[in-house]
Scaffold this motif. Structure first.
Motif, short mmCIF file in Angstrom:
data_model
loop_
_atom_site.label_atom_id
_atom_site.label_comp_id
_atom_site.label_asym_id
_atom_site.label_seq_id
_atom_site.Cartn_x
_atom_site.Cartn_y
_atom_site.Cartn_z
N ALA A 67 0.82 -1.22 0.00
CA ALA A 67 0.00 0.00 0.00
C ALA A 67 0.85 1.26 0.00
CB ALA A 67 -0.92 0.00 1.22
N GLY A 68 0.60 2.10 -1.00
CA GLY A 68 1.23 3.42 -1.02
C GLY A 68 2.73 3.43 -1.16
N ALA A 69 3.29 2.47 -1.86
CA ALA A 69 4.73 2.45 -2.04
C ALA A 69 5.06 1.79 -3.38
CB ALA A 69 5.40 1.71 -0.90
N GLU A 70 6.31 1.95 -3.81
CA GLU A 70 6.71 1.30 -5.05
C GLU A 70 6.62 -0.21 -4.89
OE1 GLU A 70 8.80 2.88 -2.75
OE2 GLU A 70 10.68 3.00 -3.92
N THR A 71 6.47 -0.89 -6.01
CA THR A 71 6.44 -2.34 -6.01
C THR A 71 7.80 -2.89 -5.62
OG1 THR A 71 4.79 -2.30 -7.76
CG2 THR A 71 5.98 -4.35 -7.46
N ARG A 72 7.79 -3.89 -4.77
CA ARG A 72 9.02 -4.58 -4.40
C ARG A 72 8.94 -6.01 -4.89
NH1 ARG A 72 12.38 -2.30 -0.68
NH2 ARG A 72 11.80 -0.15 -0.17
N PHE A 73 10.10 -6.67 -4.94
CA PHE A 73 10.12 -8.02 -5.49
C PHE A 73 10.77 -8.97 -4.51
CE2 PHE A 73 9.72 -5.00 -8.89
CZ PHE A 73 8.75 -5.57 -9.71
N ASP A 74 10.30 -10.21 -4.58
CA ASP A 74 10.69 -11.23 -3.61
C ASP A 74 11.05 -12.50 -4.37
OD1 ASP A 74 10.94 -12.97 -1.48
OD2 ASP A 74 9.20 -12.20 -0.42
N GLY A 75 12.27 -12.99 -4.13
CA GLY A 75 12.70 -14.22 -4.78
C GLY A 75 12.12 -15.47 -4.15
N THR A 76 11.49 -15.32 -2.99
CA THR A 76 10.86 -16.45 -2.32
C THR A 76 9.39 -16.47 -2.68
OG1 THR A 76 12.37 -16.12 -0.47
CG2 THR A 76 10.46 -17.54 -0.09
N VAL A 77 8.96 -17.52 -3.35
CA VAL A 77 7.58 -17.54 -3.83
C VAL A 77 6.65 -18.32 -2.93
CG1 VAL A 77 8.12 -17.11 -6.25
CG2 VAL A 77 8.17 -19.44 -5.37
N THR A 78 7.19 -19.03 -1.96
CA THR A 78 6.30 -19.73 -1.03
C THR A 78 5.54 -18.69 -0.22
OG1 THR A 78 8.15 -19.85 0.52
CG2 THR A 78 7.73 -21.78 -0.83
N PRO A 79 4.24 -18.95 0.02
CA PRO A 79 3.39 -17.91 0.61
C PRO A 79 3.80 -17.54 2.04
CG PRO A 79 2.21 -20.00 0.40
CD PRO A 79 3.50 -20.17 -0.30
N HIS A 80 3.87 -16.26 2.26
CA HIS A 80 4.15 -15.74 3.59
C HIS A 80 3.76 -14.27 3.58
CE1 HIS A 80 7.73 -14.93 1.12
NE2 HIS A 80 7.87 -13.84 1.84
N TYR A 81 3.56 -13.70 4.76
CA TYR A 81 3.17 -12.30 4.83
C TYR A 81 4.39 -11.41 5.08
CZ TYR A 81 -1.62 -14.05 5.14
OH TYR A 81 -2.81 -14.66 4.88
N HIS A 82 4.15 -10.11 5.02
CA HIS A 82 5.23 -9.15 5.21
C HIS A 82 4.86 -8.07 6.22
CE1 HIS A 82 6.12 -10.93 1.23
NE2 HIS A 82 7.36 -10.84 1.65
N VAL A 83 5.88 -7.49 6.83
CA VAL A 83 5.71 -6.31 7.67
C VAL A 83 6.48 -5.19 7.02
CG1 VAL A 83 5.50 -5.81 10.13
CG2 VAL A 83 6.94 -7.71 9.35
N ARG A 84 5.91 -4.00 7.08
CA ARG A 84 6.63 -2.84 6.58
C ARG A 84 6.80 -1.83 7.71
NH1 ARG A 84 5.16 1.49 2.46
NH2 ARG A 84 3.09 0.65 2.75
#
Lengths: 143, 143
Positions: A67-84
């Motif tokens: 939300a409200g930020a540039e797109t970031r990319f993640d090399g880990t594709v297994t599902p998990h959540y993030h904190v910002r």
DNA sequence: GTGTTTGCAAACGTTTTGCACAGGT
DNA sequence: ACCTGTGCAAAACGTTTGCAAACAC
């Protein structure tokens, strides 16, 4: 399903994927551009974007549209959540288990067929907590 | 806490808030611009953005920064979640009850102090479901 | 050779900003 | 009178695209 696309093997694509998988930082396209450029000085930002899109299509890269930020990319594709972090903007993986479908599917759907959800946490990262004089305690809902 | 700001009463701000509260469509800034312009033909897009920011600061307007799309605005500030249609992009309120803190606070926080979360659902809206030949059944996880 | 991929630069859509002037208090 | 808020236009920002040349297969 029904989408075979010929992908050529290019050093650009390989280095982009290598750099992305070699960091836990969830870089933006521009940050990745800087990383890749150290190894391929003539690479262009457009190539970064195009390849990230291709790698995402092929399921090798996860796109984090926070939300409200540039797109970031993640090399880990297994599902998990993030904190910002709301202060410095950094993004970290959450090792906590995912909440299952029962929890993340609304009871009422307003007539929509629900295909999925996006859940993202925000707060202060360890570094910013110290910088703001917060006691680095248990870490949950400390306000 | 310690942030009193003098806000002048201007017709622009009033009309923006009125139009936003008078629709359930969660308009973008540009859509709101079109709505407001019908009543204030000389209003500018910059004014829309500036006032939405002010209204948001003052807690009168909610900002919906949905993944990978323009920011939308909501005149309803009481907490609730949203669904977005992946086909037409429309956004609707979810009348379902919120998941409580226990559910939406991760067990492990990676050292962060968690202040909140954002949860957003996506799927197909009723109109797009019909257009794609989906049976308008119960509506949950129909794939 | 064919068709994908590249580098470059220009274009894009959304949002922000600088500035002089209008207008609320 | 003060100083916030406005309209306008230009700039900023992240991202996409058009094109000719380069390259993988």
């Amino acid at each position: 399903m029904a989408n075979y696309k010929i992908r050529r093997h290019t050093p650009q694509r390989a280095v982009i994927l290598e750099e992305l998988c070699g960091t836990k930082e969830h870089p933006t396209a521009a940050e990745l551009f800087a990383l890749v450029r150290r190894r391929l000085p003539r690479v262009s930002l457009g190539t970064i974007y195009r390849n990230l899109e291709v790698l995402h299509e092929d399921g090798l890269v996860r796109k984090l549209e926070l939300a409200g930020a540039e797109t970031r990319f993640d090399g880990t594709v297994t599902p998990h959540y993030h904190v910002r972090c709301r202060s410095c903007g950094c993004v970290r993986d959450l090792p906590a288990p995912l909440h299952d479908k029962l929890v993340t599917t609304p009871l009422e759907t307003a007539g929509f067929s629900i295909e999925g959800h996006r859940l993202e946490f925000y707060g202060l990262c360890p570094v910013c907590r110290v910088a703001k004089g917060e006691t680095p305690d248990a870490g949950v809902n400390s306000h």
